[in-house]
Design a protein around this motif. Structure first.
Motif, PDB file in Angstrom:
ATOM      1  N   SER A 141     -27.575 -34.467  -8.998  1.00 54.93           N
ATOM      2  CA  SER A 141     -27.611 -35.071 -10.331  1.00 54.93           C
ATOM      3  C   SER A 141     -27.888 -33.946 -11.330  1.00 54.93           C
ATOM      4  O   SER A 141     -28.902 -33.257 -11.236  1.00 54.93           O
ATOM      5  CB  SER A 141     -28.675 -36.159 -10.427  1.00 54.93           C
ATOM      6  OG  SER A 141     -29.935 -35.646 -10.142  1.00 54.93           O
ATOM      7  N   PRO A 142     -26.960 -33.758 -12.249  1.00 52.81           N
ATOM      8  CA  PRO A 142     -27.109 -32.639 -13.177  1.00 52.81           C
ATOM      9  C   PRO A 142     -28.279 -32.836 -14.129  1.00 52.81           C
ATOM     10  O   PRO A 142     -28.685 -33.952 -14.426  1.00 52.81           O
ATOM     11  CB  PRO A 142     -25.787 -32.632 -13.935  1.00 52.81           C
ATOM     12  CG  PRO A 142     -25.226 -33.995 -13.770  1.00 52.81           C
ATOM     13  CD  PRO A 142     -25.783 -34.538 -12.498  1.00 52.81           C
ATOM     14  N   ILE A 143     -28.797 -31.738 -14.561  1.00 56.43           N
ATOM     15  CA  ILE A 143     -29.894 -31.768 -15.530  1.00 56.43           C
ATOM     16  C   ILE A 143     -29.317 -32.150 -16.880  1.00 56.43           C
ATOM     17  O   ILE A 143     -28.247 -31.683 -17.270  1.00 56.43           O
ATOM     18  CB  ILE A 143     -30.555 -30.377 -15.631  1.00 56.43           C
ATOM     19  CG1 ILE A 143     -31.083 -29.951 -14.264  1.00 56.43           C
ATOM     20  CG2 ILE A 143     -31.654 -30.368 -16.665  1.00 56.43           C
ATOM     21  CD1 ILE A 143     -31.546 -28.509 -14.239  1.00 56.43           C
TER      22      ILE A 143
END
Length: 85
Positions: free
Chosen positions: A9-11
């Motif tokens: 999950s990208p920041i």
């Protein structure tokens, strides 16, 4: 046999400072350019109409002595054309 799936999950990235202001300024500038373009096109159209009407009036003057009614019709047409009617 079991398998595993890993999901990254990208920041969340915050918008750069001033991005909203820069976008608003850019949109305002584009709108201003569009308005200027429309105004320039309208002035060009009006100048063309004026030139065409003047040309028609000169043409009408040729008939003034021999056919005043035709001259009058041409002059009225030039006036209507000038006003874009």
């Amino acid at each position: 046999m079991s398998s595993t799936i890993t999901v990254q999950s990208p920041i969340k990235v915050a918008a750069p400072r001033g991005a909203k202001l820069a976008a608003a300024l850019a949109v305002g500038f584009v709108r201003w350019l569009e308005a200027q373009s429309r105004a320039r096109a309208e002035r060009r159209l009006q100048a063309t109409r004026l030139a065409e009407a003047a040309e028609l009036r000169l043409y009408a003057a040729r008939f003034a002595r021999h056919d005043p009614r035709f001259t009058s019709d041409l002059l009225a047409a030039a006036d209507r054309h000038e006003r874009a009617e």
